[in-house]
Structure formats: C-alpha cells, structure tokens
Design an enzyme around this catalytic site. Structure first.
Site: not given
Ligand SMILES: C[S@@+](CC[C@H](N)C(=O)[O-])C[C@H]1O[C@@H](n2cnc3c(N)ncnc32)[C@H](O)[C@@H]1O
Length: 300
Positions: A55, A164
């Site tokens: 990545r 986010d």
């Molecule tokens: C797989 S997506 C999930 C989206 C939605 N909640 C769903 O279930 O469809 C995970 C999201 O978590 C966010 N994320 C990861 N680490 C994070 C953090 N420390 N604080 C806030 N958001 C975070 C990522 O940027 C990503 O957009």
C-alpha cells in the site's frame, strides 16, 4: 510553511527509476506500525508487513521518495498532515454502500423514530452520529430512513452528524453524487424523495436528505468536538482496524455520549468489549441499547 511535496523534494528521490522494489526493514515496519497506532488506533500486526509495503510503496512513488526512512520523517513532521491522511486512507478501506446491514435502519426507525413520532413533531430533539461515515452512504441512508418514517423530518429538530478522518472521502460524501449502480440498495419507495438524475447521468442526493446531514473531519483517536447526547451512534466497520484496548475505550466513549436508551450500531464482525459491555443490551444483530449508566469523560 513547507508543504509535504516540497519537503519530499528535499529528501533523496527515486527520480526516473520507475517501479523498483525498495528495502522495507522490520524497523521501518515497526516505526510505521507504531505511528499508525498512536495517530489512528490502527492495529498492524507483523503479518501485515507485506500489505503495508504494497500500500505504501505507491505513496513513496507518488511523492518521489527513495526510502521508507524519508517517508517516516515526512509523516512525523508537522508538514506531513496531508500525507498522514493519505497514509490512513492507504491502510484502511473506504468500502461502504447504501443501506449496508439493512436491519440496522429498520431498528432505527422502529426503536428511535416511530415510538417518538408525536414528541418529535412537538419539537423533541433527535441527534444521530455516523462515525467513520466514508463516502456518505451511511448518513444519507439514515436521513432517508428518517424521512420515510417522518415526512416532516426536515422541518423538525433532527440532525445527523457524519464524521471521518479522511478529508478526501468527506469531499466525495459532500458532493452527494453516486453512480446509479451504487444507489440500487436504496428501497424503491424511498427513491423518489431521495435521489434524482444529475445532468451527467449520475444520481444526486436531493436537498431534503443532504440538509439533514452535517459532515466534519474527526479522528476517533483524538478529542471529539461533538455535543451529545446522541439518540443513536453508527460506528460500523471502523473499529475492526483497532486493537482490543482501543476498541474498548471507543465503546466507552460512545456510551458516555449516548442518551439513556440511545442506540449503538457496530459492524457485522465487531464485538463490544471492556467496561461499556455491561452498559448495553442487545436489541438485534450488532445493535445495542444503552440501558445502564456511563458518565464522565473517557480519555481519547
Ligand atoms: C470501511 S469504512 C466504513 C464506512 C461505513 N461506516 C460503513 O460501514 O459502510 C471505514 C471508515 O473508517 C474511517 N476511519 C478509519 N480510522 C479512523 C479514525 N481513526 N477516525 C475516524 N475515522 C476512521 C476510514 O477513513 C473509512 O472511511
């Protein structure tokens, strides 16, 4: 101020060397894993070393950096803010879709909205939070659910906060434009009041829906400038990246911010753990109601 690319320009560059493999030592991996844990709560076990390399090598090439030491120096400086976002984007996934785990939206309507119709129409406050909202499909699905259950929702005291850590994905969420294919999971009865075709052929989320949602950048590992209490929090498929103690602290922080009887929805492969577990009662698959008490600030 020195920008990330300018800083990158002062470091050894791989100029014109094309896609070559670069050394990625155990120490490089440990440094990146420690940083990603400290800043974003990410849990990168040794087994993830190859994944992290594949990545991040793309980021090194995009920045023209010659080695991982230069990359680490970049993300560790104040000037590396932009690259820190790119780092978390590269190490997590933004995969999401409308009405993902559809039973959560039915529970929201049946437990938080329908029993409160009269109170909501009389001005009762309803606050919802989509934490880790990715490209916006989750908060917009919440708004569509509310409008479906309560056609006057836009005129009432109802707000959805959507946050986010990834600025780029929030920009996409705020653009509120999706391929038609992506809008398929939206229930047919909700579509006329939720989406319309844009001139470029994509589907646009209508203002009735977007006006209920406020987007903001927020790292769940840091302080939360949010005002509760919330009637429901959706934090789904986010904690999956965190280790157990980090998850436990996150559930505890959510519990303190939820109103009595507030709902917590988590991802299908996530589990509650730690002190907050006793505060919640299951109301469905990966859906919980706050039935105990949990007050006081929990450190970030
Ligand atoms: C797989 S997506 C999930 C989206 C939605 N909640 C769903 O279930 O469809 C995970 C999201 O978590 C966010 N994320 C990861 N680490 C994070 C953090 N420390 N604080 C806030 N958001 C975070 C990522 O940027 C990503 O957009």
């Amino acid at each position: 101020m020195v920008t990330a690319p300018a800083l990158a320009g002062r470091m050894p560059a791989v100029a014109d060397r094309g896609p070559v493999d670069l050394p990625f030592s155990e120490a490089d991996f440990a440094r990146i894993a420690a940083f990603a844990h400290r800043e974003f709560g990410l849990n990168l076990q040794a087994s993830k070393k190859d994944l992290v390399y594949s990545r991040l090598i793309k980021r090194l090439r995009a920045l023209g950096l010659a080695d991982f030491d230069s990359y680490c120096r970049l993300i560790e400086t104040a000037d590396g803010a932009q690259e820190r976002e790119a780092l978390t984007s590269a190490l997590t996934t933004n995969v999401t879709h409308f009405f993902r785990e559809g039973h959560h939206f039915e529970l929201l309507a049946n437990l938080a909205v329908k029993p409160q119709l009269a109170a909501l129409k009389a001005g009762r406050r309803l606050r919802l939070w989509s934490a880790g909202c990715s490209a916006g499909m989750e908060p917009y699905s919440i708004a569509m659910t509310l409008l479906d259950a309560l056609p006057e929702a836009t005129q009432l005291n109802i707000r959805i906060l959507a946050t986010d850590v990834d600025r780029a994905i929030l920009d996409r969420a705020q653009a509120a434009l999706y391929a038609e294919e992506e809008t398929r999971p939206i229930p047919d009865r909700m579509k006329p009041q939720a989406i319309a075709r844009a001139p470029d052929g994509q589907m646009r989320i209508l203002p009735k829906i977007t006006q209920m949602v406020r987007f903001a950048e927020l790292n769940l590992m840091q302080d939360w400038p949010v005002r509760g209490p919330f009637d429901a929090i959706f934090c789904r498929n986010v904690a999956i990246y965190f280790d157990k103690p980090t998850q436990a602290r996150l559930w505890q922080r959510f519990a303190t911010l939820l109103a009595p009887d507030g709902l917590l929805f988590i991802g299908h492969s996530e589990r509650l753990n730690g002190p907050a577990e006793a505060t919640f009662t299951s109301v469905g698959v990966t859906a919980y109601r706050k039935t105990g008490s949990m007050t006081g600030p929990v450190p970030a």
